[in-house]
Design an enzyme around this catalytic site. Structure first.
Site, PDB file in Angstrom:
ATOM      1  CD  GLU A  59     -15.914 -74.426  -6.491  1.00 18.46           C
ATOM      2  OE1 GLU A  59     -15.349 -73.390  -6.104  1.00 18.46           O
ATOM      3  OE2 GLU A  59     -16.164 -75.365  -5.717  1.00 18.46           O
ATOM      4  CE  LYS A 115      -7.793 -75.966  -1.486  1.00 13.71           C
ATOM      5  NZ  LYS A 115      -9.036 -76.737  -1.710  1.00 13.71           N
ATOM      6  CG  HIS A 169     -42.503 -68.143  -2.972  1.00 11.95           C
ATOM      7  ND1 HIS A 169     -43.735 -67.571  -2.752  1.00 11.95           N
ATOM      8  CD2 HIS A 169     -42.413 -69.186  -2.112  1.00 11.95           C
ATOM      9  CE1 HIS A 169     -44.360 -68.218  -1.805  1.00 11.95           C
ATOM     10  NE2 HIS A 169     -43.592 -69.210  -1.398  1.00 11.95           N
ATOM     11  CG  ASN A 176       0.888 -63.295  -1.485  1.00 13.53           C
ATOM     12  OD1 ASN A 176       1.192 -63.034  -2.646  1.00 13.53           O
ATOM     13  ND2 ASN A 176       1.073 -64.482  -0.951  1.00 13.53           N
ATOM     14  N   GLY A 177      -1.867 -59.704  -0.852  1.00 13.60           N
ATOM     15  CA  GLY A 177      -2.785 -58.869  -0.093  1.00 13.60           C
ATOM     16  C   GLY A 177      -3.248 -57.682  -0.906  1.00 13.60           C
ATOM     17  CB  CYS A 185      -0.377 -64.293  -4.647  1.00 10.94           C
ATOM     18  SG  CYS A 185      -1.622 -63.134  -5.213  1.00 10.94           S
ATOM     19  NE  ARG A 198      -0.898 -69.438  -1.638  1.00  6.80           N
ATOM     20  CZ  ARG A 198      -1.260 -69.453  -0.364  1.00  6.80           C
ATOM     21  NH1 ARG A 198      -1.183 -70.568   0.319  1.00  6.80           N
ATOM     22  NH2 ARG A 198      -1.702 -68.383   0.233  1.00  6.80           N
ATOM     23  CE  LYS A 232     -16.535 -78.170  -4.175  1.00  6.87           C
ATOM     24  NZ  LYS A 232     -16.961 -76.919  -3.693  1.00  6.87           N
ATOM     25  CD1 TRP A 289      -6.500 -65.361  -8.915  1.00  5.30           C
ATOM     26  CD2 TRP A 289      -7.125 -63.836  -7.413  1.00  5.30           C
ATOM     27  NE1 TRP A 289      -7.871 -65.347  -8.878  1.00  5.30           N
ATOM     28  CE2 TRP A 289      -8.288 -64.422  -7.962  1.00  5.30           C
ATOM     29  CE3 TRP A 289      -7.284 -62.856  -6.438  1.00  5.30           C
ATOM     30  CZ2 TRP A 289      -9.569 -64.049  -7.579  1.00  5.30           C
ATOM     31  CZ3 TRP A 289      -8.558 -62.477  -6.050  1.00  5.30           C
ATOM     32  CH2 TRP A 289      -9.685 -63.079  -6.625  1.00  5.30           C
ATOM     33  CD  GLU A 297     -19.670 -77.483  -1.318  1.00  8.00           C
ATOM     34  OE1 GLU A 297     -18.567 -77.872  -1.723  1.00  8.00           O
ATOM     35  OE2 GLU A 297     -19.897 -76.289  -1.012  1.00  8.00           O
TER      36      GLU A 297
END
Length: 609
Positions: free
Chosen positions: A489, A604, A505, A100-101, A2, A27, A486, A74, A482
């Site tokens: 997301e 972010k 497997h 925030n938190g 946030c 963010r 990418k 958020w 990675e």
């Protein structure tokens, strides 16, 4: 995640708050709001959605206020909505807070407050803070905030505004970031430095357990025992214009294209005068300490975790030092085996990730030396670690990390070289050869970037896929992870990465006609085995996109598409092969019309566990 902004001065406070919040949009958030004193009355305006929604709601009204606080939320407790957006009032509407938190014991606090007659207007954990301040207030805003916060468990940065004190703002931090800024007769608080750069470059960096008070006379800082804290001003010298898109359609594409410069900046400051060796003068570790380490533990989240996976391969290969890697969110809950001979390497782009910070503190409590790799000077990780290596990637605005990842990977190579030299695991000739290969990487990435059109073409061909799989062995597997992250997301396509040998497997059950499979084939000693796995995919009629270093006849015979990377040693391939995967993900998301820089449900900097 946030964003927080607070302002006290002579300008229109609401305009300053909105400008600051827009700067912090990167963010990630789902609602926005402001609180301000309008002719002595505390008022709150807040809306679900983008800041533009709140901006339109506020309209062109001229505000008679020079003090206020703002927030982008958020969601953690309670769905995104107008009523769950910050700021939050107490019962009397005399106090407004942003936070925030996460307040971990909010349920028991809320139950107690309800029993005491308090009325709640939201589903959030944050609202309990406003009611706790209401109960704790006895004339001092600062002490009321302190006394409220000592009752909570969890993580927080909290900013408080009150009708009782129209000339001050009070804020406190525990685990989440907070800075204070000094302007010309005006004062600021914010969750991140960029929010203050339009107004000042003189910053106080707040530490955990500190309370800051803004008044017309200046900024005062206290600890939780109400003792004054004296700090040096931190002068920000980086360019605010770096946060602009510079003509690119999205920050993400701009940041992908900035990777050559970011890598040159990260490497250049660590090259010796002759250019054939590196030095890491910024770390305090002695040769004796480096030789005495019996294990390295790499801890990180998300993209930084994938950079750490490359680091594990590289450190073990070059420095011959055992390396474990763990997700920060799992690290402290599994009672890891640590001792003073364990070096803990913490990797974090923002330097504020809550899980990573918790892991750092756990490692320090167990007597480990902690080395941080981060991009943000003055971040919590940088301040609390024993040593820090900065990546010098510059501001990264897009939620999906690109240049932060490649610079983190480069730092892991540099760390491996430094340790290998000290431990006698590498010759000077071998060091020079690796350094020479690393010096070529920025120019080679430039060559890759000149071929952006081929990735855009591939993306248009496969953008309607429901699933995409990524395969690799060794270092290629780390990069495949990675690449899958990418894609998922920012395009919202289901994407998974597998060590190629694991296909038989279980994963082969998911391969059917037309399913795209991206096969990384940059590791010479594993190429034949990798191509055997690719043939298993082709036998199930999957479509294979291969990535190779230079021309590869074996790949060209087997794959439906082949992306040819510049010739380079397999050892440094992760720095090259990830760039096409970034571009592929970007163009897939663009073809699907996704909000690339602000993907849904993501942020972010993840400052809650």
């Amino acid at each position: 995640m946030c964003g927080i902004v607070g302002y006290l001065g002579n300008q229109d406070a609401v305009s300053v708050l909105m400008t600051g919040l827009k700067t912090l949009e990167y963010r990630g958030y789902d609602s926005a709001g402001v609180a301000y004193l309008n002719n002595g009355t505390l008022e709150v305006q807040k809306k679900q959605g983008r800041i533009a929604v709140l901006d339109d709601y506020l309209g062109t009204q001229q505000w008679q206020t020079q003090i206020g606080i703002g927030h982008t939320r958020w969601a953690t407790h309670g769905r995104p909505s107008d009523r769950n957006a910050h700021p939050h009032f107490d019962c009397t509407h005399k106090f407004a807070v942003v936070h925030n938190g996460i307040i971990e014991n909010f349920a028991e606090l809320r139950e107690r407050l309800l029993a005491n007659g308090h009325k709640f207007a939201s589903e959030t954990d944050t609202e309990v803070l406003a009611h706790l301040v209401e109960e704790a207030y006895h004339g001092s805003l600062r002490l009321a905030l302190r006394d409220a916060l000592v009752q909570v468990r969890g993580s927080y940065t909290v900013v408080l505004l009150s009708e009782h004190h129209p000339d001050r703002i009070v804020a406190a931090r525990k685990d989440n970031p907070l800075v204070a800024g000094i302007g010309d007769g005006e004062y600021f608080v914010a969750s991140d430095i960029p929010a203050l750069l339009p107004y000042t470059r003189n910053i106080y960096l707040l530490n955990a357990g500190e309370i800051v008070e803004l008044t017309p006379d200046g900024i005062n800082i206290f600890d939780f025992q109400d003792r004054p804290v004296h700090k040096e001003i931190f002068h920000v010298n980086w360019d605010a214009q770096a946060a602009e898109r510079g003509g690119y359609p999205h920050f993400m594409l701009k940041e992908i294209c900035e990777q050559p410069k970011a890598l040159m900046d990260t490497l250049g400051s660590r090259l010796t005068a002759g250019g054939d060796d590196i030095h890491l003068d910024e770390i305090s570790l002695t040769p004796e300490q480096i030789r005495n380490f019996n294990k390295v533990m790499i801890v990180a989240c998300g993209t930084a975790y994938h950079a750490g996976m490359v680091g594990k391969y590289v450190l073990e290969k070059v420095a011959r030092l055992p390396v474990e890697i763990d997700l920060a969110s799992e690290f402290r809950y599994r009672d890891p085996l640590l001792d003073p001979q364990t070096l803990v390497v913490i990797i974090s782009q923002s330097g504020e990730t809550a899980d990573t910070m918790a892991a750092l503190r756990e490692a320090k409590q167990r007597g480990c030396h902690v080395l941080a790799v981060t991009n943000v000077v003055g971040s919590s990780v940088a301040r609390e670690a024993d040593d820090v290596i900065y990546t010098w990637a510059g501001p990264e605005i897009a939620v999906a990390s690109t240049k932060a990842y490649t610079t983190q990977v480069l730092v892991m190579y540099l760390l491996a070289l430094q340790f290998a030299k000290v431990r006698g695991a590498i010759t000077q000739e071998q060091t020079a050869a690796i350094v020479a290969a690393l010096k070529q990487v920025p120019e080679q990435i430039e060559q890759i970037l000149k071929q952006k059109e081929q990735y855009e073409k591939l993306a248009k061909q496969y953008c309607q896929s429901q699933d995409v799989f990524f395969l690799g062995r060794g270092l290629d597997y780390a990069v495949a992870l990675e690449g899958a992250l990418k894609l998922k997301e920012i395009s919202y396509i289901h994407a998974e990465a597998y060590a190629a040998g694991e296909l038989k497997h279980g994963t082969l059950a998911l391969i059917e006609e037309g399913v795209p499979v991206v096969a990384l084939a940059t590791q010479d000693e594993l190429l034949e085995k990798l191509m055997s796995n690719v043939k298993e995919v082709k036998a199930r009629e999957g479509t294979v996109i291969g990535l190779c270093l230079g021309q590869c006849a074996l790949a060209e015979e087997t794959c439906d598409h082949v992306i040819t990377l510049p010739e380079a040693p397999s050892f440094v391939a992760p720095l090259l092969s990830v760039v096409p995967l970034q571009l592929f993900a970007y163009y897939m998301a663009a073809a699907r019309g996704c909000d690339i820089d602000k993907p849904r449900n993501l942020a972010k900097s993840v400052t809650v566990e």
